[in-house]
Motif scaffolding. Structure first.
Motif, PDB file in Angstrom:
ATOM      1  N   ALA A 194      -1.990   9.856  -3.627  1.00  0.00           N
ATOM      2  CA  ALA A 194      -2.218  11.109  -2.908  1.00  0.00           C
ATOM      3  C   ALA A 194      -1.767  12.322  -3.700  1.00  0.00           C
ATOM      4  O   ALA A 194      -2.215  13.444  -3.425  1.00  0.00           O
ATOM      5  CB  ALA A 194      -1.503  11.078  -1.562  1.00  0.00           C
ATOM      6  N   PHE A 195      -0.888  12.111  -4.694  1.00  0.00           N
ATOM      7  CA  PHE A 195      -0.455  13.206  -5.554  1.00  0.00           C
ATOM      8  C   PHE A 195      -1.108  13.142  -6.933  1.00  0.00           C
ATOM      9  O   PHE A 195      -0.677  13.826  -7.859  1.00  0.00           O
ATOM     10  CB  PHE A 195       1.071  13.197  -5.699  1.00  0.00           C
ATOM     11  N   THR A 196      -2.126  12.296  -7.053  1.00  0.00           N
ATOM     12  CA  THR A 196      -2.896  12.203  -8.300  1.00  0.00           C
ATOM     13  C   THR A 196      -4.242  12.901  -8.149  1.00  0.00           C
ATOM     14  O   THR A 196      -4.651  13.701  -9.004  1.00  0.00           O
ATOM     15  CB  THR A 196      -3.111  10.734  -8.693  1.00  0.00           C
ATOM     16  N   ARG A 197      -4.940  12.590  -7.076  1.00  0.00           N
ATOM     17  CA  ARG A 197      -6.186  13.262  -6.706  1.00  0.00           C
ATOM     18  C   ARG A 197      -6.211  13.340  -5.186  1.00  0.00           C
ATOM     19  O   ARG A 197      -5.605  12.502  -4.513  1.00  0.00           O
ATOM     20  CB  ARG A 197      -7.405  12.457  -7.199  1.00  0.00           C
ATOM     21  N   PRO A 198      -6.895  14.320  -4.591  1.00  0.00           N
ATOM     22  CA  PRO A 198      -6.973  14.371  -3.126  1.00  0.00           C
ATOM     23  C   PRO A 198      -7.601  13.091  -2.586  1.00  0.00           C
ATOM     24  O   PRO A 198      -8.749  12.783  -2.875  1.00  0.00           O
ATOM     25  CB  PRO A 198      -7.882  15.586  -2.876  1.00  0.00           C
ATOM     26  N   SER A 199      -6.846  12.319  -1.831  1.00  0.00           N
ATOM     27  CA  SER A 199      -7.349  11.018  -1.370  1.00  0.00           C
ATOM     28  C   SER A 199      -6.698  10.551  -0.083  1.00  0.00           C
ATOM     29  O   SER A 199      -7.212   9.640   0.572  1.00  0.00           O
ATOM     30  CB  SER A 199      -7.116   9.951  -2.462  1.00  0.00           C
ATOM     31  N   GLY A 200      -5.564  11.137   0.296  1.00  0.00           N
ATOM     32  CA  GLY A 200      -4.827  10.637   1.440  1.00  0.00           C
ATOM     33  C   GLY A 200      -5.604  10.659   2.740  1.00  0.00           C
ATOM     34  O   GLY A 200      -5.554   9.698   3.519  1.00  0.00           O
ATOM     35  N   LEU A 201      -6.354  11.726   2.994  1.00  0.00           N
ATOM     36  CA  LEU A 201      -7.084  11.829   4.261  1.00  0.00           C
ATOM     37  C   LEU A 201      -8.244  10.842   4.311  1.00  0.00           C
ATOM     38  O   LEU A 201      -8.488  10.207   5.347  1.00  0.00           O
ATOM     39  CB  LEU A 201      -7.582  13.259   4.465  1.00  0.00           C
ATOM     40  N   ALA A 202      -8.964  10.698   3.199  1.00  0.00           N
ATOM     41  CA  ALA A 202     -10.071   9.742   3.161  1.00  0.00           C
ATOM     42  C   ALA A 202      -9.560   8.317   3.339  1.00  0.00           C
ATOM     43  O   ALA A 202     -10.162   7.515   4.067  1.00  0.00           O
ATOM     44  CB  ALA A 202     -10.824   9.872   1.831  1.00  0.00           C
ATOM     45  N   PHE A 203      -8.426   8.011   2.707  1.00  0.00           N
ATOM     46  CA  PHE A 203      -7.889   6.655   2.824  1.00  0.00           C
ATOM     47  C   PHE A 203      -7.326   6.413   4.219  1.00  0.00           C
ATOM     48  O   PHE A 203      -7.387   5.290   4.737  1.00  0.00           O
ATOM     49  CB  PHE A 203      -6.813   6.406   1.763  1.00  0.00           C
ATOM     50  N   ALA A 204      -6.795   7.460   4.855  1.00  0.00           N
ATOM     51  CA  ALA A 204      -6.323   7.320   6.235  1.00  0.00           C
ATOM     52  C   ALA A 204      -7.480   6.995   7.174  1.00  0.00           C
ATOM     53  O   ALA A 204      -7.364   6.128   8.054  1.00  0.00           O
ATOM     54  CB  ALA A 204      -5.622   8.606   6.667  1.00  0.00           C
ATOM     55  N   LEU A 205      -8.607   7.691   6.996  1.00  0.00           N
ATOM     56  CA  LEU A 205      -9.795   7.393   7.795  1.00  0.00           C
ATOM     57  C   LEU A 205     -10.247   5.961   7.560  1.00  0.00           C
ATOM     58  O   LEU A 205     -10.587   5.241   8.500  1.00  0.00           O
ATOM     59  CB  LEU A 205     -10.919   8.371   7.449  1.00  0.00           C
ATOM     60  N   LEU A 207       0.811  -1.219   0.000  1.00  0.00           N
ATOM     61  CA  LEU A 207       0.000   0.000   0.000  1.00  0.00           C
ATOM     62  C   LEU A 207       0.846   1.273   0.000  1.00  0.00           C
ATOM     63  O   LEU A 207       0.416   2.298  -0.524  1.00  0.00           O
ATOM     64  CB  LEU A 207      -0.903   0.024   1.236  1.00  0.00           C
ATOM     65  N   VAL A 208       2.029   1.210   0.582  1.00  0.00           N
ATOM     66  CA  VAL A 208       2.824   2.430   0.761  1.00  0.00           C
ATOM     67  C   VAL A 208       3.108   3.138  -0.560  1.00  0.00           C
ATOM     68  O   VAL A 208       2.792   4.328  -0.714  1.00  0.00           O
ATOM     69  CB  VAL A 208       4.120   2.123   1.536  1.00  0.00           C
ATOM     70  N   PRO A 209       3.689   2.467  -1.580  1.00  0.00           N
ATOM     71  CA  PRO A 209       3.919   3.185  -2.844  1.00  0.00           C
ATOM     72  C   PRO A 209       2.629   3.584  -3.553  1.00  0.00           C
ATOM     73  O   PRO A 209       2.570   4.640  -4.187  1.00  0.00           O
ATOM     74  CB  PRO A 209       4.731   2.188  -3.678  1.00  0.00           C
ATOM     75  N   VAL A 210       1.594   2.746  -3.431  1.00  0.00           N
ATOM     76  CA  VAL A 210       0.329   3.071  -4.098  1.00  0.00           C
ATOM     77  C   VAL A 210      -0.287   4.321  -3.486  1.00  0.00           C
ATOM     78  O   VAL A 210      -0.728   5.242  -4.192  1.00  0.00           O
ATOM     79  CB  VAL A 210      -0.658   1.881  -4.012  1.00  0.00           C
ATOM     80  N   ILE A 211      -0.316   4.388  -2.152  1.00  0.00           N
ATOM     81  CA  ILE A 211      -0.869   5.565  -1.473  1.00  0.00           C
ATOM     82  C   ILE A 211      -0.054   6.804  -1.806  1.00  0.00           C
ATOM     83  O   ILE A 211      -0.611   7.892  -2.034  1.00  0.00           O
ATOM     84  CB  ILE A 211      -0.900   5.330   0.053  1.00  0.00           C
ATOM     85  N   ALA A 212       1.264   6.667  -1.847  1.00  0.00           N
ATOM     86  CA  ALA A 212       2.131   7.814  -2.120  1.00  0.00           C
ATOM     87  C   ALA A 212       1.820   8.428  -3.478  1.00  0.00           C
ATOM     88  O   ALA A 212       1.718   9.657  -3.609  1.00  0.00           O
ATOM     89  CB  ALA A 212       3.595   7.393  -2.045  1.00  0.00           C
ATOM     90  N   VAL A 213       1.655   7.586  -4.491  1.00  0.00           N
ATOM     91  CA  VAL A 213       1.355   8.095  -5.836  1.00  0.00           C
ATOM     92  C   VAL A 213      -0.086   8.589  -5.911  1.00  0.00           C
ATOM     93  O   VAL A 213      -0.371   9.647  -6.484  1.00  0.00           O
ATOM     94  CB  VAL A 213       1.614   7.001  -6.894  1.00  0.00           C
ATOM     95  N   PHE A 251       0.749   7.259   7.680  1.00  0.00           N
ATOM     96  CA  PHE A 251       1.442   7.655   6.450  1.00  0.00           C
ATOM     97  C   PHE A 251       0.463   8.252   5.447  1.00  0.00           C
ATOM     98  O   PHE A 251       0.747   9.274   4.806  1.00  0.00           O
ATOM     99  CB  PHE A 251       2.141   6.434   5.851  1.00  0.00           C
ATOM    100  N   SER A 252      -0.712   7.638   5.305  1.00  0.00           N
ATOM    101  CA  SER A 252      -1.718   8.145   4.370  1.00  0.00           C
ATOM    102  C   SER A 252      -2.192   9.531   4.783  1.00  0.00           C
ATOM    103  O   SER A 252      -2.388  10.416   3.932  1.00  0.00           O
ATOM    104  CB  SER A 252      -2.904   7.180   4.295  1.00  0.00           C
ATOM    105  N   ALA A 253      -2.361   9.745   6.084  1.00  0.00           N
ATOM    106  CA  ALA A 253      -2.770  11.072   6.565  1.00  0.00           C
ATOM    107  C   ALA A 253      -1.696  12.115   6.254  1.00  0.00           C
ATOM    108  O   ALA A 253      -2.004  13.238   5.837  1.00  0.00           O
ATOM    109  CB  ALA A 253      -3.050  11.015   8.069  1.00  0.00           C
ATOM    110  N   ILE A 254      -0.434  11.738   6.446  1.00  0.00           N
ATOM    111  CA  ILE A 254       0.666  12.653   6.137  1.00  0.00           C
ATOM    112  C   ILE A 254       0.673  12.976   4.646  1.00  0.00           C
ATOM    113  O   ILE A 254       0.840  14.141   4.241  1.00  0.00           O
ATOM    114  CB  ILE A 254       2.011  12.040   6.568  1.00  0.00           C
ATOM    115  N   MET A 255       0.474  11.958   3.814  1.00  0.00           N
ATOM    116  CA  MET A 255       0.441  12.182   2.367  1.00  0.00           C
ATOM    117  C   MET A 255      -0.750  13.048   1.977  1.00  0.00           C
ATOM    118  O   MET A 255      -0.679  13.840   1.032  1.00  0.00           O
ATOM    119  CB  MET A 255       0.380  10.845   1.633  1.00  0.00           C
ATOM    120  N   GLY A 256      -1.840  12.919   2.715  1.00  0.00           N
ATOM    121  CA  GLY A 256      -3.006  13.748   2.438  1.00  0.00           C
ATOM    122  C   GLY A 256      -2.757  15.225   2.722  1.00  0.00           C
ATOM    123  O   GLY A 256      -3.410  16.088   2.126  1.00  0.00           O
TER     124      GLY A 256
END
Length: 403
Positions: free
Chosen positions: A198-209, A190-196, A241-246
């Motif tokens: 989160a910089f494609t569309r706003p999604s990091g915060l929703a995925f962190a939740l 998940l780490v590389p997928v989330i990283a990319v 990590f997802s929240a940070i990326m968000g």
């Protein structure tokens, strides 16, 4: 004729799953292309093209032009200001993965932005359809229903985005891959997928939740499915990590421009035409939008009541049997994304596009096995797609219905 049709059906059914998904996707894209060309043929001159534009020119209007600006010029280090001192619309609202990927491929292939941007969307959409089948096959345990879910996924009302110059196609591929990794408990990937993502569309915060709730549910049900300490720690760290990326993109915008609220002020510029310039107050935008659209001369809060009813209906929809059959993980994702939209999004015509990440619900729509029902759903979805393209993608003068 009947014999030939049966023979063709037999040949289709013996194909490997990926070939059947690919054929469905190609057929759906042909249908969308026909609709897009029909609308383009009647399109008048607009801010992006002349009258009767060709396919590729028509596919790169609206936000596609913003992505083109990002690909060519990058991001401004000074925010544009309106005459009354507010931050104006600018490129910081559009994340870099999609435009920079297209830019890189343009350099390698020497092809133009319209061709490469559409090609990236089409290929990413195919990848999304392939992984979506695997996801549905895993949660539904019924290959035929999973395949019909793919049909609905490919002809959905906003599925034309799979062949337009928007980042949604690439983001959908990354999101469905991330969800598949979660349901298969392959957390490390998940780490590389989330990283990319989160910089494609706003999604990091929703995925962190989503991951946070996933940890809680897995802990509560650990007697039915073991939840080892190692997995608890790993998933919890990935949620952080997802929240940070968000929050990373707003932080980058602040660092480059020197304005702490550069990203949120940029996003708020798009809703100023409706309610003026205001600060972002979490969970307020839906009520602000409803009050704007449904203003009551009597003073009765019609808008607020509608929003409350929508929230109740959304919550109840997650409890019906077909949705429960999707499993806890996908329902948690839909809930998490719904909460995210409620917190930050201002509903207007782009609402239909913003609902795209709720695609797991198509697995619930696909479950009835009646042939009449399934044919009818495909027809309804295609008709809705034509309506969305005509209403939101086609440009009618000073258009207030952006996709």
């Amino acid at each position: 004729m009947i014999t030939r049709r049966r023979a063709a059906l037999v040949r289709y059914r013996v194909l490997p799953w990926w070939a059947r998904v690919s054929l469905i996707y190609i057929a759906a894209r042909i249908v969308s292309t026909v609709i897009i060309l029909a609308i383009a043929a009647g399109q008048g001159a607009n801010p992006w093209t002349g009258a009767h534009p060709g396919y590729f020119d028509f596919a790169t209007i609206w936000d596609g032009h913003w992505y083109f600006i990002v690909a060519v010029t990058g991001y401004p280090d000074q925010l544009p200001m309106t005459a009354d001192g507010h931050v104006g619309e600018n490129a910081w609202a559009f994340m870099p993965v999609y435009p920079f990927l297209v830019r890189g491929l343009m350099i390698v292939t020497t092809l133009s932005w319209p061709v490469v941007s559409v090609a990236v969307s089409v290929i990413a959409g195919l990848g999304a359809a392939l992984v979506f089948f695997k996801l549905m096959a895993h949660v539904l345990s019924d290959a035929r229903t999973a395949m019909f879910s793919v049909v609905l996924f490919c002809v959905a009302p906003v599925s034309a985005l799979f062949q337009l110059s928007y980042a949604e196609s690439l983001h959908t591929f990354l999101l469905v891959l991330a969800l598949y990794l979660v349901v298969r408990r392959r957390y490390g990937w998940l780490v590389p997928v989330i990283a990319v993502m989160a910089f494609t569309r706003p999604s990091g915060l929703a995925f962190a939740l989503f991951l946070g709730l996933h940890v809680i549910v897995r802990f509560a049900t650990r007697t039915r499915e073991p939840f080892p300490w190692r997995e608890r720690i790993v998933v919890s760290l990935i949620a952080v990590f997802s929240a940070i990326m968000g929050l990373a993109w707003p932080a980058i915008a602040a660092l480059v421009t020197g304005d702490v609220t550069a990203y949120t002020d940029t996003e708020l510029a798009w809703r100023s035409a409706y309610i003026g310039y205001q600060h972002l107050v979490p969970f307020a935008p839906w009520f602000q939008s409803a009050n704007w659209w449904l203003n009551s001369q009597s003073g009765f809060p019609v808008g607020g009541l509608v929003v409350v009813l929508l929230i109740v209906a959304f919550a109840l929809s997650l409890l019906i049997a077909p949705v429960r059959r999707l499993g806890a993980d996908l329902r948690i994702w839909v809930l998490s994304y719904g909460v995210y939209l409620l917190a930050v999004f201002f509903p207007q015509s782009s609402t239909f596009r913003l609902l795209m990440p709720m695609f797991p619900l198509l697995g619930a729509v696909a479950q009835p096995k009646s042939l009449i029902y399934r044919v009818a759903m495909v027809c309804v979805f295609i008709a809705a797609q034509a309506g969305w393209l005509l209403l939101c993608w086609g440009v009618d003068g000073a258009d207030w219905t952006p996709p």
